[in-house]
Design a protein around this motif. Structure first.
Motif, mmCIF file in Angstrom:
data_model
loop_
_atom_site.group_PDB
_atom_site.id
_atom_site.type_symbol
_atom_site.label_atom_id
_atom_site.label_comp_id
_atom_site.label_asym_id
_atom_site.label_seq_id
_atom_site.Cartn_x
_atom_site.Cartn_y
_atom_site.Cartn_z
ATOM 1 N N LEU A 151 -8.266 10.925 105.822
ATOM 2 C CA LEU A 151 -8.167 9.135 106.675
ATOM 3 C C LEU A 151 -7.921 7.716 105.653
ATOM 4 O O LEU A 151 -6.742 7.344 105.223
ATOM 5 C CB LEU A 151 -8.519 8.842 107.971
ATOM 6 N N THR A 184 -5.938 1.067 108.652
ATOM 7 C CA THR A 184 -4.892 2.613 108.686
ATOM 8 C C THR A 184 -4.550 2.565 110.197
ATOM 9 O O THR A 184 -4.511 1.676 110.960
ATOM 10 C CB THR A 184 -6.214 3.226 109.910
ATOM 11 N N GLU A 186 -4.003 4.914 112.503
ATOM 12 C CA GLU A 186 -5.331 6.107 113.532
ATOM 13 C C GLU A 186 -5.582 5.283 115.037
ATOM 14 O O GLU A 186 -6.137 4.020 114.489
ATOM 15 C CB GLU A 186 -6.451 7.193 112.215
ATOM 16 N N ASN A 187 -5.357 5.995 115.545
ATOM 17 C CA ASN A 187 -6.225 4.922 117.216
ATOM 18 C C ASN A 187 -7.674 5.075 116.933
ATOM 19 O O ASN A 187 -8.049 6.492 117.523
ATOM 20 C CB ASN A 187 -5.356 5.899 118.029
ATOM 21 N N CYS A 188 -8.107 4.555 116.200
ATOM 22 C CA CYS A 188 -8.764 4.251 116.365
ATOM 23 C C CYS A 188 -10.872 3.053 116.058
ATOM 24 O O CYS A 188 -9.577 2.199 115.751
ATOM 25 C CB CYS A 188 -10.239 4.880 114.710
ATOM 26 N N ASN A 203 -8.395 -0.841 112.445
ATOM 27 C CA ASN A 203 -7.278 -0.387 112.932
ATOM 28 C C ASN A 203 -5.930 -1.525 112.857
ATOM 29 O O ASN A 203 -6.551 -2.551 112.995
ATOM 30 C CB ASN A 203 -7.005 0.477 114.507
ATOM 31 N N SER A 293 -10.170 6.053 121.207
ATOM 32 C CA SER A 293 -10.006 7.047 119.784
ATOM 33 C C SER A 293 -10.774 8.542 120.359
ATOM 34 O O SER A 293 -11.969 8.849 120.294
ATOM 35 C CB SER A 293 -11.314 6.364 118.910
#
Length: 326
Positions: A151, A184, A186-188, A203, A293
């Motif tokens: 990541l 990022t 990414e769904n976090c 995010n 997340s």
């Protein structure tokens, strides 16, 4: 009985004694700490955090004491071997005695070790099972760390305005060296990771969801973990939980440490942002509602050592703030 199995049985018996002592001692410590923490429920969460750290430190130190286990099957330095011991007597061979047929052709075949698993005691099986469970947990951590590293490799550098906002919050927190900031897809939720070079992961979607004041609250919370050195001290509770995965007290202490750590960071974030608890809670609710997340990128994503806790378990995420955090 084989000498190897006999040695394992003796080692596992000493290990079981140490583990039993660690279990009852840590249980007693946890009960005492629980009473003290309850009495100090109106105090700062920092106090309760360090109280529960005592339990985790006790567990880790007890395990470190197990390294002093004596290897009973090895002679001590400078020790002498009794020439009349049964093991040596069996090796004395009369050269005039009649030898079995084929003994000269295969001298090692006359005496072979007996590796019967039935000779292993129940403590030995427990020790082997414990070692297998530890190995499995370490393998999971390696996988999680690999995914986290991937990541970070795929993350993009933060924009100048976000870096400036982070620097401003660091100044208010008294952090001399701002962490590295990356973005990022990414769904976090935001989190910090790495001990030697702290890195703040944000995010990209969150930047368009939160207002500037709300974003500063989130940044203040994450940077509070760096300020408090949670990335380093988080190892204590995680190691205790890993080694004593079978012990409820290790999981209880780990949970309480994580909870009090989050409350301490929330308190620090509200102090420097000047926002009211209700406004801070609304910010957490917005993050939870906008981000689903994946489990790997929550606190457990970085092997529980990234300084975060799942937002849905933190005060303010769908629940009222406890009195001690207001």
């Amino acid at each position: 009985m084989s000498s190897g199995i006999d040695a394992l049985n003796r080692l596992s018996a000493e290990w079981a004694t140490l583990v039993a002592a660690a279990i009852w001692q840590s249980t007693l410590w946890a009960l005492i700490i629980a009473v003290i923490a309850y009495a100090l429920r109106a105090a700062s969460p920092v106090v309760r955090y360090w109280l529960w750290q005592i339990v985790a430190i006790k567990l880790v130190l007890t395990f470190m004491g197990s390294w002093s286990l004596s290897l009973a099957w090895l002679p001590a330095p400078g020790a002498t071997v009794d020439d009349t011991s049964p093991a040596l007597v069996e090796l004395v061979v009369d050269p005039l005695a009649e030898m079995p047929s084929g003994a000269l052709a295969n001298p090692r075949g006359a005496r072979r070790p007996d590796w019967r698993l039935g000779d292993m005691g129940w403590q030995s099986w427990l020790l082997l099972g414990w070692g297998a469970a530890i190995t499995w947990q370490l393998a999971q951590i390696v996988v999680q760390r690999y995914r986290l590293s991937r990541l970070l490799r795929q993350a993009a550098p933060a924009a100048d305005d976000l870096i400036a906002a982070v620097a401003s919050v660091c100044e208010r927190l008294g952090l001399r060296r701002p962490p590295l900031v990356v973005l990022t897809r990414e769904n976090c939720s935001p989190f910090v990771c790495r001990i030697l070079r702290p890195t703040l992961v944000v995010n990209q979607h969150l930047l368009t969801t939160l207002e500037p004041a709300e974003l500063r609250q989130v940044l203040a919370h994450e940077l509070a973990h760096v300020k408090r050195r949670d990335l380093l001290w988080g190892w204590t509770a995680e190691i205790a939980r890993l080694l004593y995965f079978f012990h409820p007290v290790a999981h209880w202490a780990n949970y309480r440490i994580r909870l009090e750590r989050e409350l301490a960071c929330d308190q620090l974030a509200m102090a420097i942002s000047g926002r009211r608890p209700a406004e801070y809670a609304d910010t957490l609710v917005r993050i939870v509602s906008s981000i689903s997340s994946p489990s790997i990128f929550r606190t457990s994503a970085a092997a529980g050592l990234d300084g975060n806790a799942p937002l849905e378990t933190r005060p303010g995420a769908g629940q009222t703030m406890p009195p001690q955090a207001e």
